[in-house]
Design a protein around this motif. Structure first.
Motif, PDB file in Angstrom:
ATOM      1  N   MET A 131       9.882   8.062  -7.011  1.00 43.93           N
ATOM      2  CA  MET A 131       9.324   9.324  -6.541  1.00 43.93           C
ATOM      3  C   MET A 131      10.451  10.298  -6.213  1.00 43.93           C
ATOM      4  N   ASN A 132      10.295  11.538  -6.653  1.00 44.82           N
ATOM      5  CA  ASN A 132      11.339  12.535  -6.475  1.00 44.82           C
ATOM      6  C   ASN A 132      11.555  12.834  -4.996  1.00 44.82           C
ATOM      7  N   HIS A 133      12.799  12.678  -4.553  1.00 50.60           N
ATOM      8  CA  HIS A 133      13.150  12.788  -3.134  1.00 50.60           C
ATOM      9  C   HIS A 133      13.169  14.240  -2.645  1.00 50.60           C
ATOM     10  N   VAL A 134      13.055  15.206  -3.554  1.00 46.44           N
ATOM     11  CA  VAL A 134      12.959  16.605  -3.133  1.00 46.44           C
ATOM     12  C   VAL A 134      11.585  16.872  -2.532  1.00 46.44           C
ATOM     13  N   LEU A 135      10.569  16.166  -3.028  1.00 48.14           N
ATOM     14  CA  LEU A 135       9.206  16.385  -2.545  1.00 48.14           C
ATOM     15  C   LEU A 135       8.862  15.555  -1.327  1.00 48.14           C
ATOM     16  N   ILE A 136       9.457  14.392  -1.214  1.00 42.22           N
ATOM     17  CA  ILE A 136       9.032  13.462  -0.158  1.00 42.22           C
ATOM     18  C   ILE A 136      10.234  12.739   0.455  1.00 42.22           C
ATOM     19  N   ASP A 137      10.069  12.317   1.703  1.00 43.07           N
ATOM     20  CA  ASP A 137      11.029  11.412   2.328  1.00 43.07           C
ATOM     21  C   ASP A 137      10.341  10.055   2.487  1.00 43.07           C
ATOM     22  N   GLY A 138      10.974   9.140   3.201  1.00 43.43           N
ATOM     23  CA  GLY A 138      10.399   7.799   3.326  1.00 43.43           C
ATOM     24  C   GLY A 138       9.025   7.787   3.964  1.00 43.43           C
ATOM     25  N   THR A 139       8.822   8.639   4.976  1.00 45.22           N
ATOM     26  CA  THR A 139       7.526   8.700   5.651  1.00 45.22           C
ATOM     27  C   THR A 139       6.425   9.113   4.682  1.00 45.22           C
ATOM     28  N   SER A 140       6.685  10.168   3.886  1.00 42.06           N
ATOM     29  CA  SER A 140       5.707  10.628   2.910  1.00 42.06           C
ATOM     30  C   SER A 140       5.528   9.610   1.783  1.00 42.06           C
ATOM     31  N   TYR A 141       6.635   8.956   1.411  1.00 38.98           N
ATOM     32  CA  TYR A 141       6.594   7.978   0.319  1.00 38.98           C
ATOM     33  C   TYR A 141       5.608   6.861   0.636  1.00 38.98           C
ATOM     34  N   TRP A 142       5.736   6.265   1.833  1.00 38.70           N
ATOM     35  CA  TRP A 142       4.863   5.146   2.172  1.00 38.70           C
ATOM     36  C   TRP A 142       3.472   5.625   2.562  1.00 38.70           C
ATOM     37  N   HIS A 143       3.324   6.890   2.937  1.00 36.29           N
ATOM     38  CA  HIS A 143       1.995   7.466   3.146  1.00 36.29           C
ATOM     39  C   HIS A 143       1.242   7.502   1.806  1.00 36.29           C
ATOM     40  N   PHE A 144       1.956   7.869   0.735  1.00 31.26           N
ATOM     41  CA  PHE A 144       1.338   7.854  -0.597  1.00 31.26           C
ATOM     42  C   PHE A 144       0.871   6.448  -0.956  1.00 31.26           C
ATOM     43  N   TRP A 145       1.737   5.457  -0.755  1.00 34.90           N
ATOM     44  CA  TRP A 145       1.366   4.074  -1.048  1.00 34.90           C
ATOM     45  C   TRP A 145       0.102   3.682  -0.286  1.00 34.90           C
ATOM     46  N   LYS A 146       0.028   4.057   0.983  1.00 29.71           N
ATOM     47  CA  LYS A 146      -1.109   3.675   1.830  1.00 29.71           C
ATOM     48  C   LYS A 146      -2.413   4.252   1.280  1.00 29.71           C
ATOM     49  N   ILE A 147      -2.383   5.538   0.906  1.00 27.29           N
ATOM     50  CA  ILE A 147      -3.586   6.171   0.380  1.00 27.29           C
ATOM     51  C   ILE A 147      -3.977   5.558  -0.961  1.00 27.29           C
ATOM     52  N   TRP A 148      -2.987   5.320  -1.815  1.00 31.04           N
ATOM     53  CA  TRP A 148      -3.267   4.686  -3.106  1.00 31.04           C
ATOM     54  C   TRP A 148      -3.892   3.306  -2.892  1.00 31.04           C
ATOM     55  N   SER A 149      -3.332   2.535  -1.976  1.00 32.41           N
ATOM     56  CA  SER A 149      -3.839   1.199  -1.686  1.00 32.41           C
ATOM     57  C   SER A 149      -5.265   1.251  -1.138  1.00 32.41           C
ATOM     58  N   GLU A 150      -5.532   2.191  -0.229  1.00 28.99           N
ATOM     59  CA  GLU A 150      -6.877   2.317   0.346  1.00 28.99           C
ATOM     60  C   GLU A 150      -7.902   2.655  -0.736  1.00 28.99           C
ATOM     61  N   ILE A 151      -7.539   3.583  -1.610  1.00 28.54           N
ATOM     62  CA  ILE A 151      -8.450   3.980  -2.695  1.00 28.54           C
ATOM     63  C   ILE A 151      -8.692   2.813  -3.639  1.00 28.54           C
ATOM     64  N   HIS A 152      -7.627   2.066  -3.939  1.00 31.35           N
ATOM     65  CA  HIS A 152      -7.766   0.924  -4.851  1.00 31.35           C
ATOM     66  C   HIS A 152      -8.665  -0.142  -4.241  1.00 31.35           C
ATOM     67  N   ARG A 153      -8.505  -0.421  -2.964  1.00 32.29           N
ATOM     68  CA  ARG A 153      -9.323  -1.451  -2.310  1.00 32.29           C
ATOM     69  C   ARG A 153     -10.784  -1.030  -2.220  1.00 32.29           C
ATOM     70  N   ALA A 154     -11.032   0.289  -2.145  1.00 35.55           N
ATOM     71  CA  ALA A 154     -12.413   0.775  -2.081  1.00 35.55           C
ATOM     72  C   ALA A 154     -13.151   0.502  -3.383  1.00 35.55           C
ATOM     73  N   ASN A 155     -12.402   0.367  -4.473  1.00 32.41           N
ATOM     74  CA  ASN A 155     -12.969  -0.044  -5.773  1.00 32.41           C
ATOM     75  C   ASN A 155     -14.133   0.848  -6.207  1.00 32.41           C
ATOM     76  N   GLY A 156     -13.919   2.167  -6.103  1.00 34.77           N
ATOM     77  CA  GLY A 156     -14.932   3.106  -6.573  1.00 34.77           C
ATOM     78  C   GLY A 156     -15.993   3.456  -5.558  1.00 34.77           C
TER      79      GLY A 156
END
Length: 400
Positions: free
Chosen positions: A170-195
């Motif tokens: 992930m491009n570090h100009v757009l995000i730092d570590g806090t934002s990076y793992w926030h993205f992972w969390k949202i992606w993971s939550e959406i994936h677990r919801a399974n539609g």
């Protein structure tokens, strides 16, 4: 083992599932973003054991890849700038340029499926991290400015004989570590919801933060990339991963606090003090040699008024603790840890604004090759990031 290589099987690009109205406007970058143009992409990944079944169904690589793509497309609705590319407008009247994110430029986020004919144990067991691990990521050695042509986000799913590695560049100009793992969390939550209908726990905040009187567009005093671009290479290094048990960390923290006659020193400060002293000792520095320990410090809650924890972007500066090699090794662990603790206590809104004000007076882009001296240590990432909380139907990750 070194002869094994990662084989790319397929590749596609993922766009946000739905149109995002805000994506029609330029996504402007703040001072702490622009300063990062020479840094590398943030690249982290999670290694999962390959299950025999998922939800009572036999494990299928194709089904996993499809579900990852679908959930990624939904996650990009919330992190829409990651589907765009960097753009630069050069002034016709002044010696300056404007770098921003064009959210509609480019094909979207890259999604790669790859395979590796190795077992998880061959990745995790060696003393040195195997070189093949670098091939788990799409943007190895790329710098953030490359985001003018490269995707701002690349996901690579590498299937091993008995495991699955999901890596995000992930491009570090757009995000730092806090934002990076926030993205992972949202992606993971959406994936677990399974539609299923999902209320995302913490929506990202894309309201750009600029100092009073500045923004939303802050130019850089350059008209050509050669004026500020710097690619920093150090050749082939050995990479080592050290594991500290919960019990070891507890003993270390107790020792540091006892030697400092306090209860305020954290586990991270205790461990950082140990690593700093160990590196300085191993390098046999002269007693009068100046040495620094830098922390990459999240400033969101240090600003007054504070920024929301969900703020997307870079809100990080380096907090520096300085002493001499003689002082560092002449005192005990607690003394070094207390130095680090005091630096954390002192890192206030005033310190952050001093950096920002200086940058605004004379904007610059970090040059990593000149930024770090060979006698100092930099602590990146954070023990507060919930890395292992991100699951994709494969159970909890066995390694980061």
């Amino acid at each position: 083992m070194s002869s094994e290589t990662v084989k790319h099987v397929s590749e596609c690009f993922i766009k946000p599932k739905y149109e995002v109205q805000e994506a029609e406007q330029p996504y402007y970058l703040a001072p702490m973003d622009l300063a990062m143009l020479n840094f590398h992409y943030i690249q982290k990944g999670l290694l999962f054991m390959k299950p025999s079944h998922i939800n009572d169904q036999e494990f299928s690589t194709s089904k996993l890849l499809q579900s990852l793509k679908e959930s990624l497309s939904l996650a990009l609705v919330h992190f829409y700038p990651l589907a765009g590319q960097l753009s630069t407008c050069i002034s016709k009247t002044r010696h300056e340029c404007l770098v921003f994110v064009d959210c509609n430029k480019g094909p979207g986020a890259r999604f790669i499926y790859a395979t590796l004919d190795m077992y998880m144990s061959e990745i995790m067991a060696p003393v040195d991290a195997p070189l093949v691990v670098q091939s788990f990521f799409d943007h190895d050695r790329a710098i953030n400015h490359d985001g003018h042509k490269r995707p701002l986000l690349s996901v690579q799913v590498t299937e091993l004989k008995d495991g699955v590695f999901i890596g995000c560049s992930m491009n570090h100009v757009l995000i730092d570590g806090t934002s990076y793992w926030h993205f992972w969390k949202i992606w993971s939550e959406i994936h677990r919801a399974n539609g299923k209908q999902l209320l995302v726990s913490r929506l990202p905040n894309h309201k750009r933060w600029f100092p009073d009187g500045y923004g939303p567009a802050i130019p850089l005093p350059f008209t050509h990339p050669n004026e500020f671009l710097s690619r920093y290479e150090v050749g082939q290094l050995r990479e080592r991963i050290f594991h500290f048990s919960q019990e070891s960390i507890a003993r270390l923290k107790s020792k540091a606090n006892k030697e400092s006659n306090t209860n305020n020193i954290s586990s991270f400060q205790s461990l950082s003090a140990l690593v700093w002293r160990s590196i300085v000792r191993a390098n046999c520095l002269s007693e009068d040699q100046i040495t620094n320990c830098r922390f990459a410090t999240n400033n969101r809650q240090r600003l007054d008024p504070p920024l929301p924890l969900e703020y997307v972007g870079n809100c990080v500066t380096a907090m520096i603790t300085t002493t001499t090699a003689g002082e560092l090794l002449g005192h005990n662990l607690g003394w070094a840890a207390s130095l680090l603790h005091q630096s954390v206590v002192n890192h206030s809104d005033k310190i952050v604004h001093k950096f920002i004000d200086g940058w605004l007076q004379s904007p610059f882009v970090y040059r990593p090759g000149k930024m770090f001296d060979p006698y100092s240590v930099m602590m990146g990432s954070s023990p507060r990031f919930d890395m292992y909380g991100n699951e994709f139907g494969l159970g909890k990750a066995v390694a980061v």
